[in-house]
Design an enzyme around this catalytic site. Structure first.
Site, PDB file in Angstrom:
ATOM      1  N   ARG A  79      46.037  39.234  39.552  1.00 14.34           N
ATOM      2  CA  ARG A  79      47.925  38.635  39.502  1.00 14.34           C
ATOM      3  C   ARG A  79      48.645  40.011  40.214  1.00 14.34           C
ATOM      4  NH1 ARG A  79      50.386  34.597  36.440  1.00 14.34           N
ATOM      5  NH2 ARG A  79      49.112  33.695  34.695  1.00 14.34           N
ATOM      6  N   HIS A 115      52.744  27.136  36.380  1.00 11.54           N
ATOM      7  CA  HIS A 115      53.636  26.435  37.021  1.00 11.54           C
ATOM      8  C   HIS A 115      54.295  25.242  38.124  1.00 11.54           C
ATOM      9  CE1 HIS A 115      55.024  29.876  33.886  1.00 11.54           C
ATOM     10  NE2 HIS A 115      56.678  29.451  34.111  1.00 11.54           N
ATOM     11  N   ARG A 166      58.035  32.367  41.715  1.00 12.82           N
ATOM     12  CA  ARG A 166      56.660  32.945  40.665  1.00 12.82           C
ATOM     13  C   ARG A 166      56.513  34.588  42.201  1.00 12.82           C
ATOM     14  NH1 ARG A 166      56.937  32.429  36.574  1.00 12.82           N
ATOM     15  NH2 ARG A 166      54.324  32.844  35.956  1.00 12.82           N
ATOM     16  N   HIS A 172      52.269  35.300  41.093  1.00 11.50           N
ATOM     17  CA  HIS A 172      51.464  35.037  41.811  1.00 11.50           C
ATOM     18  C   HIS A 172      50.885  35.598  42.704  1.00 11.50           C
ATOM     19  CE1 HIS A 172      50.120  32.138  38.999  1.00 11.50           C
ATOM     20  NE2 HIS A 172      51.314  31.636  37.844  1.00 11.50           N
TER      21      HIS A 172
END
Length: 352
Positions: A79, A115, A166, A172
């Site tokens: 991440r 997501h 995101r 992400h």
């Protein structure tokens, strides 16, 4: 991969620098894209409008998120918010400065994006359902074509905003959200072709819930025996998140697994309870359906406010499972049964 990650960080910095005024929109997009919205909002609405679509939503959401968990364990995705601090890609020079937000510090691996994957699957189900309704209503060809193009464009726009959100949140990298969209759409397409999900027995719900849980736990134990630490991301999240309270156990892999399994099992219990069988045979008027939706969503909002301490992990996971099961029982069984008792309605039957 470092080069790919560095491009993702550059994009995140660019978005945070140039589009900071849209932080509220990006936060909303990430929140709505979470499967919590599917279980607590979309499902009760669709269940009382078009039952088959509601069932498909749950199956796609559960199977998709379960697959997302397994893929994350296999792919070991980084991440941005922790990678930028630990990579040697930048050498002795300063690393880019990434902002963090309350929803940045998720504790699981990053690839593919849950997501993006969940939103793609859920929107695919809803778009195809609306187009199916239009065909059933014999919508004029020209109007149907406009509807077809409009709905798919709307889905594309929603996915774009979710993906940007995101990356903006530093949760992400771009390739992870793209992988999520592709995987989520494929899951929705495959699950949508399965007709047995609309008539699955309680035994089948139980066995599938048991299988999915056992497979995930067994896979975890196997990799653990091979000296693979699948909880490596928890340490990174706790180390690099700027606010300890932003690290939530409910974003951990097993918390997600138990929530989804609770939802699937709760759906099975709801569809095969005596209360549901009673209300299923009754003709529900439009006002009664609207009443079911409003009351169900209201009760689910109250249930959502029930939180519990993560200090004891086993208790936390067990309560998460139970809460998710109850969340599916409320709109499928409890509310329709209660309203049918208060406002008696006609029972379906054959004309003699």
């Amino acid at each position: 991969m470092d080069l790919l990650h560095s491009w993702g960080v550059e994009l995140a910095v660019y978005l945070q620098t140039r589009y900071g005024k849209y932080e509220g929109l990006f936060d909303l997009a990430s929140t709505v894209a979470d499967l919590h919205t599917t279980f607590f909002w979309l499902f009760p609405i669709w269940f009382h409008l078009r039952r088959d679509t509601a069932l498909r939503l749950i199956w796609v959401a559960v199977i998709g998120d379960w697959l997302n968990l397994v893929l994350k364990w296999v792919l070991f995705g980084e991440r941005p918010y922790w990678w930028v601090h630990e990579t040697k890609f930048y050498g002795a020079g300063p690393a880019p400065s990434l902002q963090q937000f309350p929803i940045t510090c998720e504790t699981g691996p990053g690839s593919p994006s849950g997501h993006a994957m969940g939103a793609a699957g859920v929107w695919y189900v809803m778009v195809t359902a609306l187009l199916s309704i239009a065909r059933e209503k014999q919508c004029p060809p020209l109007l149907y074509r406009f509807l077809y193009i409009g709905l798919w464009m709307l889905m594309g726009l929603v996915e774009l905003v979710v993906c940007i959100s995101r990356v903006y949140m530093a949760a992400h990298f771009p390739h992870q959200v793209i992988a999520g969209i592709i995987t989520g759409t494929l899951v929705a397409e495959v699950v949508s072709k399965e007709k047995w999900i609309y008539s699955a027995s309680l035994k089948k719900y139980f066995l599938i819930t048991l299988f999915l849980t056992s497979f995930a736990v067994g896979f975890y134990v196997l990799l653990k025996a091979l000296d693979v630490d699948l909880l490596w991301t928890m340490e990174k999240a706790q180390k690099w998140c700027i606010r300890p309270e932003w690290v939530h156990l409910d974003s951990a892999p097993f918390a997600s697994l138990l929530r989804n399994m609770g939802s699937l099992f709760g759906l099975g219990l709801g569809l095969h309870s005596p209360f549901y069988k009673t209300t299923k045979m009754r003709i529900m008027s439009a006002p009664l359906r609207i009443g079911c939706i409003v009351i169900s969503v209201s009760l689910l909002h109250l249930l959502d406010g029930w939180t519990f301490s993560p200090e004891n992990h086993m208790t936390f996971y067990a309560l998460s499972f139970g809460k998710s099961a109850v969340a599916l029982l409320i709109p499928t069984t409890l509310v329709p049964w209660a309203l049918s008792k208060i406002y008696p309605v006609k029972t379906e039957g054959k004309n003699l």
